[in-house]
Scaffold this motif. Sequence first.
Motif, PDB file in Angstrom:
ATOM      1  N   ALA A 266      -2.829  14.813   2.417  1.00  0.00           N
ATOM      2  CA  ALA A 266      -3.999  14.291   3.118  1.00  0.00           C
ATOM      3  C   ALA A 266      -4.347  12.889   2.635  1.00  0.00           C
ATOM      4  O   ALA A 266      -4.696  12.001   3.431  1.00  0.00           O
ATOM      5  CB  ALA A 266      -5.186  15.239   2.926  1.00  0.00           C
ATOM      6  N   LEU A 267      -4.249  12.683   1.327  1.00  0.00           N
ATOM      7  CA  LEU A 267      -4.555  11.369   0.770  1.00  0.00           C
ATOM      8  C   LEU A 267      -3.545  10.329   1.264  1.00  0.00           C
ATOM      9  O   LEU A 267      -3.919   9.196   1.592  1.00  0.00           O
ATOM     10  CB  LEU A 267      -4.525  11.438  -0.761  1.00  0.00           C
ATOM     11  CG  LEU A 267      -4.984  10.173  -1.501  1.00  0.00           C
ATOM     12  CD1 LEU A 267      -6.467   9.926  -1.268  1.00  0.00           C
ATOM     13  CD2 LEU A 267      -4.696  10.295  -2.999  1.00  0.00           C
TER      14      LEU A 267
ATOM     15  N   SER B 155       0.828  -1.203   0.000  1.00  0.00           N
ATOM     16  CA  SER B 155       0.000   0.000   0.000  1.00  0.00           C
ATOM     17  C   SER B 155       0.865   1.257   0.000  1.00  0.00           C
ATOM     18  O   SER B 155       0.650   2.182  -0.786  1.00  0.00           O
ATOM     19  CB  SER B 155      -0.926  -0.014   1.224  1.00  0.00           C
ATOM     20  OG  SER B 155      -1.723   1.146   1.270  1.00  0.00           O
TER      21      SER B 155
ATOM     22  N   ARG C 275      -3.429   5.451   7.388  1.00  0.00           N
ATOM     23  CA  ARG C 275      -4.406   5.079   8.412  1.00  0.00           C
ATOM     24  C   ARG C 275      -5.136   3.805   8.000  1.00  0.00           C
ATOM     25  O   ARG C 275      -5.379   2.915   8.823  1.00  0.00           O
ATOM     26  CB  ARG C 275      -5.389   6.222   8.647  1.00  0.00           C
ATOM     27  CG  ARG C 275      -4.730   7.494   9.190  1.00  0.00           C
ATOM     28  CD  ARG C 275      -5.733   8.606   9.454  1.00  0.00           C
ATOM     29  NE  ARG C 275      -6.512   8.299  10.648  1.00  0.00           N
ATOM     30  CZ  ARG C 275      -7.848   8.243  10.694  1.00  0.00           C
ATOM     31  NH1 ARG C 275      -8.544   8.447   9.587  1.00  0.00           N
ATOM     32  NH2 ARG C 275      -8.470   7.971  11.803  1.00  0.00           N
ATOM     33  N   LEU C 276      -5.487   3.731   6.727  1.00  0.00           N
ATOM     34  CA  LEU C 276      -6.162   2.534   6.215  1.00  0.00           C
ATOM     35  C   LEU C 276      -5.258   1.317   6.315  1.00  0.00           C
ATOM     36  O   LEU C 276      -5.684   0.238   6.755  1.00  0.00           O
ATOM     37  CB  LEU C 276      -6.583   2.770   4.763  1.00  0.00           C
ATOM     38  CG  LEU C 276      -7.318   1.623   4.050  1.00  0.00           C
ATOM     39  CD1 LEU C 276      -8.663   1.362   4.719  1.00  0.00           C
ATOM     40  CD2 LEU C 276      -7.513   1.959   2.575  1.00  0.00           C
TER      41      LEU C 276
ATOM     42  N   ALA D 212      -6.390  11.154  12.734  1.00  0.00           N
ATOM     43  CA  ALA D 212      -6.753  11.977  11.596  1.00  0.00           C
ATOM     44  C   ALA D 212      -6.163  13.375  11.769  1.00  0.00           C
ATOM     45  O   ALA D 212      -5.990  13.824  12.922  1.00  0.00           O
ATOM     46  CB  ALA D 212      -8.270  12.050  11.449  1.00  0.00           C
TER      47      ALA D 212
ATOM     48  N   THR E 139      -3.667   2.854  14.901  1.00  0.00           N
ATOM     49  CA  THR E 139      -4.027   3.715  13.776  1.00  0.00           C
ATOM     50  C   THR E 139      -3.617   5.163  14.042  1.00  0.00           C
ATOM     51  O   THR E 139      -3.954   5.719  15.087  1.00  0.00           O
ATOM     52  CB  THR E 139      -5.551   3.672  13.535  1.00  0.00           C
ATOM     53  OG1 THR E 139      -5.956   2.312  13.341  1.00  0.00           O
ATOM     54  CG2 THR E 139      -5.930   4.476  12.307  1.00  0.00           C
TER      55      THR E 139
ATOM     56  N   LEU F  66      -1.821  10.385   4.131  1.00  0.00           N
ATOM     57  CA  LEU F  66      -2.088  10.056   5.529  1.00  0.00           C
ATOM     58  C   LEU F  66      -3.295   9.129   5.630  1.00  0.00           C
ATOM     59  O   LEU F  66      -3.305   8.184   6.441  1.00  0.00           O
ATOM     60  CB  LEU F  66      -2.318  11.323   6.352  1.00  0.00           C
ATOM     61  CG  LEU F  66      -2.575  11.103   7.839  1.00  0.00           C
ATOM     62  CD1 LEU F  66      -1.440  10.329   8.491  1.00  0.00           C
ATOM     63  CD2 LEU F  66      -2.799  12.427   8.565  1.00  0.00           C
ATOM     64  N   GLY F  67      -4.311   9.374   4.816  1.00  0.00           N
ATOM     65  CA  GLY F  67      -5.465   8.480   4.812  1.00  0.00           C
ATOM     66  C   GLY F  67      -5.078   7.072   4.401  1.00  0.00           C
ATOM     67  O   GLY F  67      -5.576   6.086   4.959  1.00  0.00           O
ATOM     68  N   GLN F  68      -4.178   6.967   3.433  1.00  0.00           N
ATOM     69  CA  GLN F  68      -3.681   5.654   3.001  1.00  0.00           C
ATOM     70  C   GLN F  68      -2.958   4.950   4.147  1.00  0.00           C
ATOM     71  O   GLN F  68      -3.123   3.745   4.354  1.00  0.00           O
ATOM     72  CB  GLN F  68      -2.729   5.836   1.816  1.00  0.00           C
ATOM     73  CG  GLN F  68      -2.285   4.554   1.166  1.00  0.00           C
ATOM     74  CD  GLN F  68      -3.285   4.033   0.142  1.00  0.00           C
ATOM     75  OE1 GLN F  68      -4.297   4.681  -0.121  1.00  0.00           O
ATOM     76  NE2 GLN F  68      -3.022   2.870  -0.419  1.00  0.00           N
TER      77      GLN F  68
ATOM     78  N   GLU G 219      -4.783   0.269  10.053  1.00  0.00           N
ATOM     79  CA  GLU G 219      -6.005  -0.353  10.582  1.00  0.00           C
ATOM     80  C   GLU G 219      -6.169  -1.770  10.047  1.00  0.00           C
ATOM     81  O   GLU G 219      -6.508  -2.701  10.799  1.00  0.00           O
ATOM     82  CB  GLU G 219      -7.216   0.498  10.197  1.00  0.00           C
ATOM     83  CG  GLU G 219      -8.531  -0.023  10.741  1.00  0.00           C
ATOM     84  CD  GLU G 219      -9.711   0.871  10.360  1.00  0.00           C
ATOM     85  OE1 GLU G 219     -10.783   0.322  10.063  1.00  0.00           O
ATOM     86  OE2 GLU G 219      -9.546   2.099  10.362  1.00  0.00           O
TER      87      GLU G 219
END
Length: 242
Positions: free
Chosen positions: A221-222, A198, A228-229, A241, A238, A224-226, A232
């Motif tokens: 931002a994208l 990932s 976190r996903l 945000a 995790t 960091l979201g990756q 998790e």
Amino acid sequence: MSPTTRPAPRRERARAATIGEIKQTALGLMREGGPAAVRFADIARVMDMTPPALYRYFADRDELISALITDAYEALGSAVAHARAQVPDGDIAGGFVAAAQAYRQWAHSEPQQFALILGLPLPDYAAPADGSTSEAAGRAMAQLSSLFVEALHAGRLDPPRIRDVHPAVEQCARTKEAHTKVSVGPQHFQAMLHAWASLHGFTSLEANGHFDWMTPEARDALFLGQLRLAAEAAGLPTPPAP
């Protein structure tokens, strides 16, 4: 001078400087034509040397490529290790973000080296039989895998989202455990590879310009979201945000 006599320090420094110049010239050629552009004839031309003179420093092109690969993995590992060292002990989520950001930033700052070690395999290149490049890769990647071991020992590694493990992947986990003497179990071994895939997938897409249509803030931002996903799904703590 007898075969056992050490060269004078000045000669050692001169040799090391020439080896460094050869490597930098090769990296410069890679910037222009990619990793496949590393050819002894072109390096000699740029350095105003004869091609046979290069064989005093490297036995052949493969040996030079192996040296560049080893250097690149060492540089990547050092960058990730330095980033992790800035995070307080016990902050596993913060360590994961720091390691991943360092991986991403190194790929951005060293695109030629990133492509050399984590891009398409070089045609007609044979890795050294002594495994030196694989060992360098293992040291670099251990900066990421050790986060799973740290979380496991701290009792903070939850079951991964995907728990069914194919026997072939389980065999890979056992082989890796026998080689490294470190085990997180087949489920988390698989989760670790999912997390790296990932991270590397995003980094490669960005390094090759596929997110250039987004603003830097949106890409951050994208990313960091990756992370976190990935955390998790892997069972790691995790990251929060933004």
